[in-house]
Write a protein that holds these residues in place. Structure first.
Motif, PDB file in Angstrom:
ATOM      1  N   LEU A  17       0.803  -1.219   0.000  1.00 24.23           N
ATOM      2  CA  LEU A  17       0.000   0.000   0.000  1.00 24.23           C
ATOM      3  C   LEU A  17       0.836   1.270   0.000  1.00 24.23           C
ATOM      4  O   LEU A  17       0.282   2.373  -0.050  1.00 24.23           O
ATOM      5  N   GLY A  18       2.176   1.141   0.084  1.00 21.68           N
ATOM      6  CA  GLY A  18       3.028   2.317   0.045  1.00 21.68           C
ATOM      7  C   GLY A  18       3.522   2.744   1.405  1.00 21.68           C
ATOM      8  O   GLY A  18       3.330   3.891   1.811  1.00 21.68           O
ATOM      9  N   ALA A  19       4.150   1.831   2.145  1.00 20.73           N
ATOM     10  CA  ALA A  19       4.656   2.156   3.480  1.00 20.73           C
ATOM     11  C   ALA A  19       5.851   3.100   3.385  1.00 20.73           C
ATOM     12  O   ALA A  19       6.649   3.041   2.445  1.00 20.73           O
ATOM     13  N   ASN A  20       5.957   3.990   4.376  1.00 20.25           N
ATOM     14  CA  ASN A  20       7.092   4.911   4.504  1.00 20.25           C
ATOM     15  C   ASN A  20       7.319   5.754   3.250  1.00 20.25           C
ATOM     16  O   ASN A  20       8.462   6.019   2.852  1.00 20.25           O
ATOM     17  N   GLY A  21       6.224   6.143   2.616  1.00 18.40           N
ATOM     18  CA  GLY A  21       6.332   7.031   1.469  1.00 18.40           C
ATOM     19  C   GLY A  21       6.684   6.354   0.161  1.00 18.40           C
ATOM     20  O   GLY A  21       6.862   7.037  -0.856  1.00 18.40           O
ATOM     21  N   SER A  22       6.804   5.023   0.140  1.00 23.67           N
ATOM     22  CA  SER A  22       7.114   4.327  -1.105  1.00 23.67           C
ATOM     23  C   SER A  22       5.888   4.296  -2.019  1.00 23.67           C
ATOM     24  O   SER A  22       4.754   4.518  -1.581  1.00 23.67           O
ATOM     25  N   THR A  23       6.104   4.002  -3.280  1.00 23.71           N
ATOM     26  CA  THR A  23       5.004   3.957  -4.249  1.00 23.71           C
ATOM     27  C   THR A  23       4.243   2.645  -4.107  1.00 23.71           C
ATOM     28  O   THR A  23       4.858   1.572  -4.085  1.00 23.71           O
ATOM     29  N   PRO A  24       2.917   2.665  -4.011  1.00 27.30           N
ATOM     30  CA  PRO A  24       2.155   1.416  -3.899  1.00 27.30           C
ATOM     31  C   PRO A  24       2.335   0.556  -5.148  1.00 27.30           C
ATOM     32  O   PRO A  24       2.604   1.067  -6.249  1.00 27.30           O
ATOM     33  N   VAL A  25       2.175  -0.740  -4.979  1.00 25.38           N
ATOM     34  CA  VAL A  25       2.192  -1.624  -6.142  1.00 25.38           C
ATOM     35  C   VAL A  25       0.887  -1.458  -6.906  1.00 25.38           C
ATOM     36  O   VAL A  25      -0.056  -0.806  -6.441  1.00 25.38           O
ATOM     37  N   ASP A  26       0.813  -2.060  -8.069  1.00 20.71           N
ATOM     38  CA  ASP A  26      -0.389  -1.975  -8.900  1.00 20.71           C
ATOM     39  C   ASP A  26      -1.470  -2.872  -8.285  1.00 20.71           C
ATOM     40  O   ASP A  26      -1.566  -4.071  -8.592  1.00 20.71           O
ATOM     41  N   LEU A  27      -2.280  -2.298  -7.395  1.00 23.07           N
ATOM     42  CA  LEU A  27      -3.285  -3.084  -6.671  1.00 23.07           C
ATOM     43  C   LEU A  27      -4.357  -3.619  -7.602  1.00 23.07           C
ATOM     44  O   LEU A  27      -4.904  -4.712  -7.386  1.00 23.07           O
ATOM     45  N   GLY A  28      -4.692  -2.865  -8.642  1.00 26.36           N
ATOM     46  CA  GLY A  28      -5.697  -3.336  -9.593  1.00 26.36           C
ATOM     47  C   GLY A  28      -5.269  -4.627 -10.267  1.00 26.36           C
ATOM     48  O   GLY A  28      -6.063  -5.566 -10.406  1.00 26.36           O
ATOM     49  N   GLU A  29      -3.997  -4.686 -10.704  1.00 27.80           N
ATOM     50  CA  GLU A  29      -3.496  -5.898 -11.333  1.00 27.80           C
ATOM     51  C   GLU A  29      -3.385  -7.045 -10.336  1.00 27.80           C
ATOM     52  O   GLU A  29      -3.602  -8.211 -10.683  1.00 27.80           O
ATOM     53  N   LEU A  30      -3.058  -6.726  -9.097  1.00 30.12           N
ATOM     54  CA  LEU A  30      -2.979  -7.761  -8.071  1.00 30.12           C
ATOM     55  C   LEU A  30      -4.363  -8.346  -7.810  1.00 30.12           C
ATOM     56  O   LEU A  30      -4.526  -9.567  -7.662  1.00 30.12           O
ATOM     57  N   GLU A  31      -5.375  -7.501  -7.745  1.00 24.55           N
ATOM     58  CA  GLU A  31      -6.745  -7.984  -7.584  1.00 24.55           C
ATOM     59  C   GLU A  31      -7.148  -8.880  -8.751  1.00 24.55           C
ATOM     60  O   GLU A  31      -7.778  -9.929  -8.568  1.00 24.55           O
ATOM     61  N   GLN A  32      -6.786  -8.470  -9.962  1.00 23.16           N
ATOM     62  CA  GLN A  32      -7.106  -9.267 -11.137  1.00 23.16           C
ATOM     63  C   GLN A  32      -6.447 -10.640 -11.080  1.00 23.16           C
ATOM     64  O   GLN A  32      -7.064 -11.659 -11.426  1.00 23.16           O
ATOM     65  N   ALA A  67       5.410  -7.946  -7.696  1.00 21.04           N
ATOM     66  CA  ALA A  67       4.500  -6.806  -7.719  1.00 21.04           C
ATOM     67  C   ALA A  67       5.310  -5.521  -7.711  1.00 21.04           C
ATOM     68  O   ALA A  67       6.176  -5.318  -6.851  1.00 21.04           O
ATOM     69  N   THR A  68       5.028  -4.649  -8.659  1.00 18.87           N
ATOM     70  CA  THR A  68       5.674  -3.341  -8.755  1.00 18.87           C
ATOM     71  C   THR A  68       4.592  -2.293  -9.018  1.00 18.87           C
ATOM     72  O   THR A  68       3.432  -2.641  -9.290  1.00 18.87           O
ATOM     73  N   PRO A  69       4.931  -1.013  -8.977  1.00 16.69           N
ATOM     74  CA  PRO A  69       3.952   0.017  -9.327  1.00 16.69           C
ATOM     75  C   PRO A  69       3.464  -0.093 -10.765  1.00 16.69           C
ATOM     76  O   PRO A  69       2.396   0.445 -11.106  1.00 16.69           O
ATOM     77  N   ASP A  70       4.209  -0.802 -11.622  1.00 14.99           N
ATOM     78  CA  ASP A  70       3.851  -0.886 -13.040  1.00 14.99           C
ATOM     79  C   ASP A  70       3.097  -2.148 -13.407  1.00 14.99           C
ATOM     80  O   ASP A  70       2.666  -2.302 -14.552  1.00 14.99           O
ATOM     81  N   GLY A  71       2.928  -3.082 -12.472  1.00 22.60           N
ATOM     82  CA  GLY A  71       2.195  -4.290 -12.814  1.00 22.60           C
ATOM     83  C   GLY A  71       2.535  -5.451 -11.906  1.00 22.60           C
ATOM     84  O   GLY A  71       3.294  -5.325 -10.941  1.00 22.60           O
ATOM     85  N   VAL A  72       1.971  -6.616 -12.248  1.00 20.08           N
ATOM     86  CA  VAL A  72       2.145  -7.843 -11.476  1.00 20.08           C
ATOM     87  C   VAL A  72       2.493  -8.960 -12.452  1.00 20.08           C
ATOM     88  O   VAL A  72       1.843  -9.102 -13.498  1.00 20.08           O
TER      89      VAL A  72
END
Length: 524
Positions: free
Chosen positions: A456-471, A496-501
């Motif tokens: 979800l973006g702990a400590n200011g990091s960019t969240p992963v692509d949650l939509g792709e993870l849900e898919q 999992a990265t901000p750009d996809g899964v």
């Protein structure tokens, strides 16, 4: 259980027009899927409580996949109870403690608790118990502190817990409890009492401060009386109702935590199983049928068949190539180097589950010489076993996750998700839900593990692509629901990265079986 099942009882209680609360002790399930469907409906109207008996799960095989090793009986039953909205307790005593609260008091709107006591030590014990049960003890506003100071005796400590001191009178305690139940930042009030010489001398009955005027209290009130000889009692209230009283603060806290969890479950919208695009169920069934025709006893799919099956459900996979010789490995590596220039080589043979444990992986290979050396090393060490190697481009950095499904003979397909990589089984950071997954189930799977802040973006990091993870989880669930022959699927790691899964490694095991209803099987 000879001729009346848990499902029968639920349906009776649902329609009899009288039952307000149901208690079950289920040692086994005839048809868990029907039970889950019925319970989801019934628990929207009345609380259903059970004792989660048979939680142990001995004899897990060391050779099992990550998914099978993680899918314990406790996790499977827990998924069923959670999705159905059933309050699962760990003992008959806890069952009765919780039933007393749900029967006598309104549900709390949240988990914020205020504690008031006539003895500091009892307050500390109760505060510890509430914190350990996952309840919150928020500080009071300055206005509320002033109101409490105005009604309590000199020397009272207005924290949370509130130490009203041994000098508090019945009238003062009544006013204190009433004000706390009207406080907007509080969801429940626990009153911890001990007998004192002052109360005995003045004739004050502090218990009456709890039971005197519950009719005007809109939030649950619980009593803890350390001298009480029964674990839980229902104290008669002035308005004809009852107040639950507990001999131990831990019992009160457990019951209140269960009540808060039920309130949260009721407040959530019912989930839906979404429609998915790019699903080829017919082609997937053909892949399964052709494999089982060639392997009547079932088994673990080879890389090509596994990739074909995942493609039927549009599961994102990292590019890969197969090689069964040193020269073929070099050619495959040259094709794959266009992605980054570095490749990974993984040995393969039927039944290989844990490549890292077998040291059957070479990472970060650069140039033809390193590829040849890696192939020769694997070929030498696994002579007589290895049938070839899988080559992949070296993946980018990201969060390594784990997703899988195991087909339970009784409960059906169980989807698991959590932290992946080589630490999957060591850390055991997993959550599980029974398929088919709803959108709410997928949300729970992603947010329940301890690693969720990383996603979800702990400590200011960019969240992963949650939509792709849900898919990904939805497609895994759909595959398990479509294919009863799918005994296990093991995706580890999932990058999992901000750009996809992307699934970096997948294992799928098929067994010959047909859809079956355990309840009908029992009747034969």
């Amino acid at each position: 259980k000879y001729d009346v099942s848990g499902n029968d009882m639920l349906q009776w209680w649902e329609s009899d027009g009288r039952t307000e609360l149901a208690l079950l002790h289920l040692e086994s399930f005839g048809n868990p899927r029907a039970f889950s469907r019925t319970a989801r409906r019934v628990t929207r109207r009345i609380p259903v409580l059970t004792v989660d008996a048979g939680r142990t799960d001995a004899g897990r095989k060391a050779a099992a996949s990550h998914t099978a090793a993680a899918a314990t009986r406790t996790m499977t039953r827990g998924a069923l109870f959670t999705q159905a909205g059933i309050t699962a307790t760990r003992s008959v005593g806890e069952l009765l403690e919780t039933a007393a609260l749900l029967h006598s008091q309104p549900l709390p709107e949240g988990s914020r608790v205020a504690i008031v006591t006539n003895a500091g030590g009892a307050g500390v014990l109760t505060a510890d118990a509430c914190a350990e049960a996952g309840l919150a003890l928020p500080p009071f506003t300055p206005t509320m502190i002033d109101e409490l100071l105005a009604v309590l005796p000199d020397g009272a400590a207005i924290g949370n817990p509130v130490d009203a001191t041994a000098a508090v009178s019945e009238e003062q305690l009544t006013e204190c409890v009433d004000r706390l139940t009207r406080c907007s930042g509080i969801d429940a009030v626990v009153v911890a009492l001990v007998p004192t010489a002052i109360a005995a001398a003045t004739g004050d009955d502090l218990v009456r401060a709890v039971t005197a005027a519950p009719g005007r209290r809109t939030r649950p009130v619980l009593a803890v009386r350390l001298e009480q000889d029964q674990p839980v009692r229902l104290l008669p209230a002035a308005d004809g109702g009852t107040i639950p009283s507990y001999a131990e603060p831990q019992a009160a806290a457990r019951a209140l935590a269960h009540a808060a969890a039920r309130a949260a479950w009721l407040a959530r919208p019912a989930g839906v199983v979404p429609d998915l695009e790019d699903i080829e169920t017919g082609r997937a069934r053909t892949v399964v049928a052709e494999y089982l025709a060639a392997h009547p006893d079932g088994g673990w799919l080879d890389p090509r068949t596994c990739a074909d099956l995942l493609a039927c459900y549009s599961v994102p996979q990292i590019p890969w190539a197969w090689a069964d010789s040193e020269d073929a490995a070099v050619l495959a590596a040259e094709r794959l180097r266009g992605f980054d220039g570095r490749v990974v080589m993984k040995a393969h043979w039927p039944g290989l589950l844990h490549k890292a444990q077998e040291h059957a992986v070479h990472l970060d290979l650069r140039g033809d010489a390193q590829v040849r050396a890696a192939f020769r090393d694997l070929e030498t060490r696994f002579a007589g076993l290895m049938t070839g190697v899988v080559l992949q481009p070296l993946a980018v950095r990201g969060t390594e996750l784990f997703a899988g499904v195991v087909q339970d003979e009784v409960f059906g397909p169980l989807v698991l998700f959590g932290l992946g990589g080589t630490a999957t089984e060591v850390l055991a950071d997993h959550a599980a839900r029974l398929a088919p997954l709803t959108d709410r189930d997928v949300h729970d799977l992603i947010t329940s593990p301890r690693c969720a802040p990383l996603l979800l973006g702990a400590n200011g990091s960019t969240p992963v692509d949650l939509g792709e993870l849900e898919q990904l989880l939805m497609r895994l669930s759909r595959m398990a629901a479509d294919l009863p022959q799918l005994a296990e699927a093991d995706f580890n790691p999932v990058l999992a990265t901000p750009d996809g899964v992307t699934v970096l490694d997948a294992r799928v095991r098929l067994l010959p079986r047909r859809p079956q209803d355990p309840y009908l099987r029992r009747l034969r």
